[in-house]
Design a protein around this motif. Sequence first.
Motif, mmCIF file in Angstrom:
data_model
loop_
_atom_site.group_PDB
_atom_site.id
_atom_site.type_symbol
_atom_site.label_atom_id
_atom_site.label_comp_id
_atom_site.label_asym_id
_atom_site.label_seq_id
_atom_site.Cartn_x
_atom_site.Cartn_y
_atom_site.Cartn_z
ATOM 1 N N ASN A 35 44.478 49.549 49.970
ATOM 2 C CA ASN A 35 42.690 50.912 49.397
ATOM 3 C C ASN A 35 43.215 52.284 51.215
ATOM 4 O OD1 ASN A 35 41.141 51.946 48.554
ATOM 5 N ND2 ASN A 35 39.293 51.733 50.190
ATOM 6 N N THR A 36 44.693 52.349 51.260
ATOM 7 C CA THR A 36 45.465 54.010 51.956
ATOM 8 C C THR A 36 44.751 54.514 50.963
ATOM 9 O OG1 THR A 36 47.690 53.527 50.770
ATOM 10 C CG2 THR A 36 47.159 52.584 52.836
ATOM 11 N N ASP A 37 44.561 54.781 49.876
ATOM 12 C CA ASP A 37 44.268 55.667 48.697
ATOM 13 C C ASP A 37 42.516 56.015 49.706
ATOM 14 O OD1 ASP A 37 46.412 56.447 48.410
ATOM 15 O OD2 ASP A 37 46.611 55.162 46.715
ATOM 16 N N ALA A 38 42.143 54.914 50.199
ATOM 17 C CA ALA A 38 40.131 55.193 50.371
ATOM 18 C C ALA A 38 39.879 55.426 48.855
ATOM 19 C CB ALA A 38 39.967 56.699 51.181
ATOM 20 N N ILE A 39 39.810 55.450 47.662
ATOM 21 C CA ILE A 39 39.122 54.886 46.850
ATOM 22 C C ILE A 39 38.064 53.736 46.862
ATOM 23 C CG2 ILE A 39 39.386 54.248 44.085
ATOM 24 C CD1 ILE A 39 42.594 54.693 44.889
ATOM 25 N N VAL A 40 36.889 54.051 46.404
ATOM 26 C CA VAL A 40 35.579 53.480 45.848
ATOM 27 C C VAL A 40 36.168 52.306 45.071
ATOM 28 C CG1 VAL A 40 33.656 52.899 45.607
ATOM 29 C CG2 VAL A 40 34.239 55.029 46.639
ATOM 30 N N TYR A 41 35.473 51.106 45.136
ATOM 31 C CA TYR A 41 35.768 50.191 44.278
ATOM 32 C C TYR A 41 37.322 49.368 44.347
ATOM 33 C CZ TYR A 41 31.245 50.185 43.935
ATOM 34 O OH TYR A 41 29.534 50.946 43.802
ATOM 35 N N SER A 42 38.030 50.006 45.179
ATOM 36 C CA SER A 42 39.481 49.780 45.139
ATOM 37 C C SER A 42 40.182 47.977 44.851
ATOM 38 C CB SER A 42 40.850 50.259 46.348
ATOM 39 O OG SER A 42 42.002 50.023 46.291
ATOM 40 N N PHE A 43 40.844 47.189 44.039
ATOM 41 C CA PHE A 43 40.903 46.828 43.713
ATOM 42 C C PHE A 43 42.069 45.792 44.726
ATOM 43 C CE2 PHE A 43 44.271 42.871 41.674
ATOM 44 C CZ PHE A 43 43.398 42.182 41.406
ATOM 45 N N ILE A 44 41.604 44.496 45.251
ATOM 46 C CA ILE A 44 42.469 43.785 45.764
ATOM 47 C C ILE A 44 43.128 42.817 45.649
ATOM 48 C CG2 ILE A 44 42.757 43.106 48.632
ATOM 49 C CD1 ILE A 44 40.537 44.811 49.135
ATOM 50 N N GLY A 45 42.097 41.837 45.089
ATOM 51 C CA GLY A 45 42.684 40.447 44.294
ATOM 52 C C GLY A 45 41.909 39.794 43.765
ATOM 53 N N THR A 46 43.140 38.932 43.411
ATOM 54 C CA THR A 46 41.773 37.767 42.626
ATOM 55 C C THR A 46 41.722 36.684 43.206
ATOM 56 O OG1 THR A 46 43.259 37.548 40.315
ATOM 57 C CG2 THR A 46 41.963 39.294 40.149
ATOM 58 N N GLY A 47 40.457 35.574 42.710
ATOM 59 C CA GLY A 47 40.750 34.232 43.390
ATOM 60 C C GLY A 47 39.285 33.378 42.649
ATOM 61 N N PHE A 48 39.197 32.230 43.292
ATOM 62 C CA PHE A 48 38.243 31.534 42.969
ATOM 63 C C PHE A 48 36.845 31.383 43.783
ATOM 64 C CE2 PHE A 48 41.235 28.417 43.959
ATOM 65 C CZ PHE A 48 40.277 27.670 44.166
ATOM 66 N N ALA A 49 35.942 30.877 43.351
ATOM 67 C CA ALA A 49 34.829 31.201 44.676
ATOM 68 C C ALA A 49 34.525 28.834 44.802
ATOM 69 C CB ALA A 49 33.159 30.957 43.918
ATOM 70 N N THR A 50 34.847 28.640 45.982
ATOM 71 C CA THR A 50 35.309 27.476 46.516
ATOM 72 C C THR A 50 33.301 27.057 46.822
ATOM 73 O OG1 THR A 50 35.509 27.877 48.243
ATOM 74 C CG2 THR A 50 37.348 27.772 46.987
ATOM 75 N N SER A 51 32.523 27.527 47.070
ATOM 76 C CA SER A 51 31.287 27.115 46.764
ATOM 77 C C SER A 51 30.174 27.993 46.450
ATOM 78 C CB SER A 51 30.935 26.674 48.642
ATOM 79 O OG SER A 51 30.883 28.020 49.796
ATOM 80 N N THR A 52 28.919 28.660 47.049
ATOM 81 C CA THR A 52 28.027 29.288 46.511
ATOM 82 C C THR A 52 28.459 30.610 47.714
ATOM 83 O OG1 THR A 52 26.344 28.047 48.209
ATOM 84 C CG2 THR A 52 26.795 28.087 45.170
ATOM 85 N N THR A 53 28.948 30.613 48.447
ATOM 86 C CA THR A 53 29.484 31.009 49.983
ATOM 87 C C THR A 53 30.975 32.224 50.081
ATOM 88 O OG1 THR A 53 29.532 29.327 51.506
ATOM 89 C CG2 THR A 53 26.815 30.785 51.126
ATOM 90 N N ASN A 54 31.455 30.798 49.954
ATOM 91 C CA ASN A 54 32.592 31.392 49.843
ATOM 92 C C ASN A 54 34.160 31.558 48.776
ATOM 93 O OD1 ASN A 54 32.786 31.147 52.721
ATOM 94 N ND2 ASN A 54 32.838 28.897 52.684
ATOM 95 N N ALA A 55 34.725 32.816 48.384
ATOM 96 C CA ALA A 55 35.264 32.925 47.402
ATOM 97 C C ALA A 55 36.943 32.766 47.861
ATOM 98 C CB ALA A 55 35.133 33.779 46.603
ATOM 99 N N ASN A 56 38.209 32.080 47.880
ATOM 100 C CA ASN A 56 39.399 32.121 47.471
ATOM 101 C C ASN A 56 39.994 32.990 47.204
ATOM 102 O OD1 ASN A 56 38.696 30.457 50.019
ATOM 103 N ND2 ASN A 56 39.783 28.552 49.200
ATOM 104 N N ILE A 57 41.462 33.620 47.724
ATOM 105 C CA ILE A 57 41.175 34.903 47.008
ATOM 106 C C ILE A 57 43.070 34.822 47.267
ATOM 107 C CG2 ILE A 57 41.994 37.330 46.453
ATOM 108 C CD1 ILE A 57 38.398 35.961 46.253
ATOM 109 N N SER A 58 44.392 35.082 46.720
ATOM 110 C CA SER A 58 45.482 35.138 45.966
ATOM 111 C C SER A 58 46.258 36.229 46.422
ATOM 112 C CB SER A 58 46.320 34.049 45.347
ATOM 113 O OG SER A 58 47.678 33.881 45.682
#
Length: 136
Positions: A35-58
Amino acid sequence: ITGVQLEKGSTATSFDYRPYGTELALCQRYALKYNTDAIVYSFIGTGFATSTTNANISLPLPFQMRTAPTVTSSTLMVQDGTTITAVTAIAVVSNQTSTLNAYVQATVASGLTTFRPYQLQTNNSTSGNLLLSAEL
């Protein structure tokens, strides 16, 4: 000052010029900022939730870094298409991160559904970002 080269001894050698692309590639392996372009809601990556409080993103890296990176961030969220949840902390999963792929764990207060896919994005702020650093 440019065009200056220090030499050991009394014999001068020719100046070593690197092409711009080579020099850029050598610099890029130290850090990658999303997000060097300073965009609102800029996409970074995808992954999945490993619990109700953690998501692992590749995060496949666009170039090889000097070493497995560390991470810092500001104003991030995870979302599954229905629910947006603010990220409270982020960390590198060290045993799954290399110089070509970063695997990060985004922590939230609560509300994730285990095994559901999530996207990591900047939140409603142009200053949101994620920085991977490979300083030695």
